[in-house]
Each structure stands twice: as structure tokens, then as C-alpha cells.
Design an enzyme around this catalytic site. Structure first.
Site, short mmCIF file in Angstrom:
data_model
loop_
_atom_site.label_atom_id
_atom_site.label_comp_id
_atom_site.label_asym_id
_atom_site.label_seq_id
_atom_site.Cartn_x
_atom_site.Cartn_y
_atom_site.Cartn_z
N ARG A 1 0.83 -1.20 0.00
CA ARG A 1 0.00 0.00 0.00
C ARG A 1 0.86 1.24 0.00
O ARG A 1 1.86 1.30 0.71
CB ARG A 1 -0.90 0.01 1.24
CG ARG A 1 -2.28 0.57 0.98
CD ARG A 1 -3.14 0.56 2.22
NE ARG A 1 -3.56 -0.79 2.61
CZ ARG A 1 -4.23 -1.04 3.72
NH1 ARG A 1 -4.52 -0.07 4.55
NH2 ARG A 1 -4.61 -2.26 4.01
N HIS B 1 -13.54 -7.56 9.60
CA HIS B 1 -13.28 -8.71 8.72
C HIS B 1 -13.97 -9.91 9.37
O HIS B 1 -13.70 -10.24 10.52
CB HIS B 1 -11.77 -9.03 8.65
CG HIS B 1 -10.96 -8.01 7.91
ND1 HIS B 1 -10.86 -7.99 6.54
CD2 HIS B 1 -10.17 -7.01 8.36
CE1 HIS B 1 -10.06 -6.99 6.16
NE2 HIS B 1 -9.63 -6.38 7.25
#
Length: 467
Positions: A16, A331
Site C-alpha cells: 500500500r 473482517h
């Protein structure tokens, strides 16, 4: 030919960076070359590629595909969609050996990145470091790969709907649900899904916009749920579901507008699942409430506390054959009748199914949970060179005391007041703290213990750091 990555972009669970500053097409090309080389050396030949709704994603996708094919890999392009649709394309197709999703997840609009899966397993940690070493050495195989487009959205929606298979139609027909896609990549899939589900569905911000004009797509931050809360109140809905930017994390509120946090959602999913799979191991990260672990045990399951990080949790599920796991960050992983990856759309479907099967509304289920008082996840800047050392110092001090310490991931200390946690982030130069008690006084005592340990290591809870 070789390539050097900016040292900040190769992270523990994914890659990222900030587009145009630390991440660009040359990085994408190098990732493609390294990944294709590893797939080829492992006996594979084909990789699925998807991307999210960020303005920089198509450019990065183009370069990534160039890199993959230049190292002899065939590419299946599935186009724009949520990250779990890419996971689905990899898991469900027999001819696909790996997958890469270009996504900045819930980061600001100028970020982007890559999430990867390699022959059905998460690709993280040492795997990602290896891509950096290969790029620096130019250790890439040469070849010529082909490119094909493959539409998977319809098959993916079909698969999501199987989450309602064993549910009484009548229980579903009267449901009224609000959904907020936050202008993220899950929008079009959500529209297709909602159109095919029984009940009444009200959708917000399903048009994909990489600038996120309405609110930031991180459903674990309460202020980002304001529009969903207003929708649920205005339309008198049963509950509301929100997604992050790439659709792998879920947030939810009940009919009264109360947030249902990640560990509380897991309590609902666990109760539903344990009725059908008694004795199953249910995994949650070290930031989860004690109420969750107690709830799993009360319903005949085996609660297991594990390290924070979606890749780490997925790996532990495989190892323990756990059918369900989740994290505070939203998640949620279902492996009972699904593939074991984190899919917020599927988690939304399973929330509807759980309430219907349990015969109680989401609001009732949320209302029945013990009223724990907890801090949000507190994140504060600590120098990279100190963060792990400080946690080790705390561990050593507590080892010589009569404290009840769990060292799974950092230090989690249980006391009669509740528990507190200190851990080092794997992805940033921050320490994370959290505490939970059943009284304000108890919480204050726990926070004092955290501050005492930090002070003994020459640290203090400073200003809050972002994600």
C-alpha cells in the site's frame, strides 16, 4: 532489469502506498513480474486480477498485467468489483492459481495498493518481502502470457445468495434492511444482490466514486455510519449494514441505531453457527470483547484468541479447521459453507440468515448482549525502533508478577475489573491499546495499569494516530 520499492509500501498484510509519491505503475509492473515468477516456479500459470473504484486503479491494473504477462503468466481480468469478488474468482475457478486485487481498501482517496492470494492461501509477510528482494535483484523469469476478460459478477451474486438457502422464506419476506456502500467498489454488486433478495432493501451510495464524496468508507468509525443511522430511523428499518471501500469489512447498526461492533456481530454469527455445528472452534483477534469468548463457550463452541491481521486469521482458520472467525475491524470469515475469506457482502447475507434462523431480530440480539464499557482502539505514535521493544519490556515485567497474561499478540491482561491490551501494530509505527470493564471505575483502574506500564518504558499515550 531490477526495481527498488519505496520502503514504506511493502507491508505485513498487503502492499500500500500514496499514488504518485510512494506507489506507481513501475511498482505495479514489478509486483506482476515477481508474483508471476513465483506462481510459475510453484507450477501455476494463471492469475485473476481485479480492481476497486479508485481513480488510479485502472492505470495500476494495466501495469500489473504487463508485469504478469512479461513473466509468462496468463491473466484473467475480472474488472472492477469488491475484493471478495476477486477472492471468489480465485477460489471457484479450477484453472486459476492466484489472484491480485488492486485496492486502497479504506485508506484516503490518494492511496492504492494490492491484496494477493497464492494458490488458495493468503500471500503476506515473508511472501511480500520476497517480492521486494526479487525486484531488487531482477530475479524474474521471462515469458509471454495471454490476457482474457471473464465476467464473474453474476456467478458471484449467485454464490452470495446461497447464504439464505436454509432459511424460511416467510421470515425473510418481512425484513427491511438498509445498506451503505460508501461509494466503494461493492456498490454495483450490492445493487445486484439486493434486487434478488426477499424483503425490502434501501441502498445508499452505490455509485462508485474514488473520491468518496459522501463519507469516508470505513464502517468501524462511528461517524461514517451517520447516514445509515438516519436511513434506518427514517424508514423504520430492522437494521443497517455498511461496507468499507473494497467490500471485505462489514459494519452494522441495529434498528435503534446502536452500532454492532465486529466482536458483537461475531456473537450473532457464532450463536447461529453453533446450533448447526456444535463444538466448533471460533476465532477472534486479541482486541475482541471477553463477552464474545464467553458467548462462544456458553453455546458449546471452542473460543480461540488469535493475532490481529486478516492474513494471520485466515491462516489460523485453515490450521484449526475453524468454520468462523472475525476481527474487531469488521473482517468476518465464514468457512462452513463458504471459502474462508473475508467478504462483507456475504457477511451481510449471513446476518439476515442468522436473525431469521434464531427467530430474533437483530435489535433483540444486540440488546441481549452484556453492557460492557470499553475504550475504542487507542493508537498512538511510537518510534518504529521502540514499538516491539516496549511490548517485550512490558511482557518481562508482567512475567514476574501474578498477573493473568495472554501473550498471543502483544500483552492482554485479565483482572477482576476486566482486561487491557497493549500491542504493536504490524503495519505502522504505533502502539495499540484497548481496555474493557463492566464499570467506569473498573475501566479507569485498567487504564491506569496501561499508563503505568507505558511510563515504566518511558512512553505515554500521546495524540491518537490514524489508520
Amino acid at each position: 532489469m531490477s526495481h527498488d520499492f519505496d520502503p514504506t509500501v511493502l507491508r505485513e498484510y498487503d502492499i500500500r502506498g500514496i499514488v504518485g509519491e510512494t506507489l506507481g505503475p513501475d511498482d505495479a509492473r514489478a509486483i506482476g513480474r515477481g508474483f508471476a515468477t513465483l506462481i510459475g516456479r510453484a507450477g501455476g500459470s494463471k492469475v485473476a486480477v481485479g480492481y476497486d473504484g479508485r481513480t488510479s486503479s485502472p492505470i495500476l491494473e494495466h501495469a500489473l498485467v504487463e508485469g504478469l504477462t512479461a513473466s509468462g503468466c496468463d491473466v484473467v481480468q475480472i474488472g472492477m468489483g469488491p475484493t471478495p469478488m476477486l477472492y471468489y474468482a480465485e477460489a471457484s475457478a479450477e484453472d486459476v492459481d492466484g489472484g491480485i486485487q488492486i485496492t486502497g481498501s479504506h485508506n484516503p482517496a490518494n492511496y492504492n495498493g494490492f491484496k494477493m492470494v497464492f494458490q488458495g492461501r493468503p500471500f503476506f509477510g515473508e511472501d511480500i518481502a520476497r517480492l521486494g528482494e526479487m525486484a531488487a535483484a531482477g530475479d524474474w523469469d521471462d515469458g509471454v502470457g495471454s490476457v482474457e476478460d471473464r465476467a464473474v459478477m453474476d456467478a458471484y451474486i449467485d454464490r452470495l445468495l446461497t447464504g439464505l438457502d436454509e432459511v424460511d422464506e416467510q421470515a425473510l419476506a418481512n425484513l427491511k434492511v438498509g445498506w451503505d456502500a460508501g461509494n466503494g467498489a461493492a456498490g454495483p454488486a450490492l445493487e445486484a444482490l439486493a434486487a434478488r433478495m426477499p424483503g425490502e432493501h434501501h441502498l445508499l451510495y452505490t455509485d462508485v466514486d474514488g473520491e468518496f464524496p459522501n463519507h469516508h468508507p470505513d464502517p468501524t468509525v462511528e461517524e461514517n455510519l451517520a447516514d445509515l443511522r438516519a436511513l434506518v430511523a427514517e424508514k423504520n428499518l430492522d437494521f443497517g449494514v455498511a461496507f468499507d471501500g473494497d467490500g471485505d469489512r462489514i459494519g452494522a447498526i441495529d434498528g435503534e441505531g446502536r452500532v454492532i461492533w465486529g466482536d458483537q456481530l461475531l456473537m450473532i454469527y457464532a450463536e447461529d453457527l453453533l446450533a448447526r455445528a456444535p463444538g466448533a472452534t471460533i476465532i477472534a483477534d486479541v482486541k475482541a470483547s471477553r463477552a464474545l469468548f464467553d458467548h462462544v463457550a456458553e453455546h458449546g463452541g471452542k473460543p480461540m484468541m488469535w493475532k490481529t491481521g486478516h492474513s494471520l486469521i485466515k491462516s489460523k482458520m485453515k490450521e484449526t479447521s475453524s468454520p468462523l472467525a472475525g476481527e474487531m475491524s469488521g473482517h468476518v470469515f465464514f468457512a462452513d459453507t463458504y471459502y474462508g475469506y473475508d467478504d462483507a457482502l456475504y457477511a451481510g447475507v449471513r446476518l439476515i440468515a442468522a436473525a431469521a434462523r434464531l427467530g430474533r431480530s437483530v435489535t433483540e440480539l444486540r440488546g441481549a448482549m452484556p453492557a460492557m464499557i470499553n475504550t475504542p482502539e487507542m493508537r498512538f505514535q511510537v518510534d518504529e525502533s521502540r514499538k516491539f521493544a516496549a511490548i517485550r519490556e512490558v511482557e518481562e515485567r508482567l512475567a514476574n508478577s501474578d498477573s493473568d497474561v495472554d501473550g498471543t499478540d502483544g500483552v492482554r491482561v485479565s483482572t477482576p475489573d476486566g482486561w487491557w491490551l497493549l500491542r504493536a501494530s504490524n503495519t505502522q509505527d504505533v502502539l495499540v491499546a484497548r481496555a474493557e470493564s463492566d464499570s467506569e471505575e473498573g475501566l479507569a483502574r485498567l487504564m491506569a495499569q496501561i499508563d503505568e506500564q507505558l511510563a515504566l518504558s518511558g512512553l505515554a499515550r500521546g495524540p491518537q494516530a490514524g489508520h
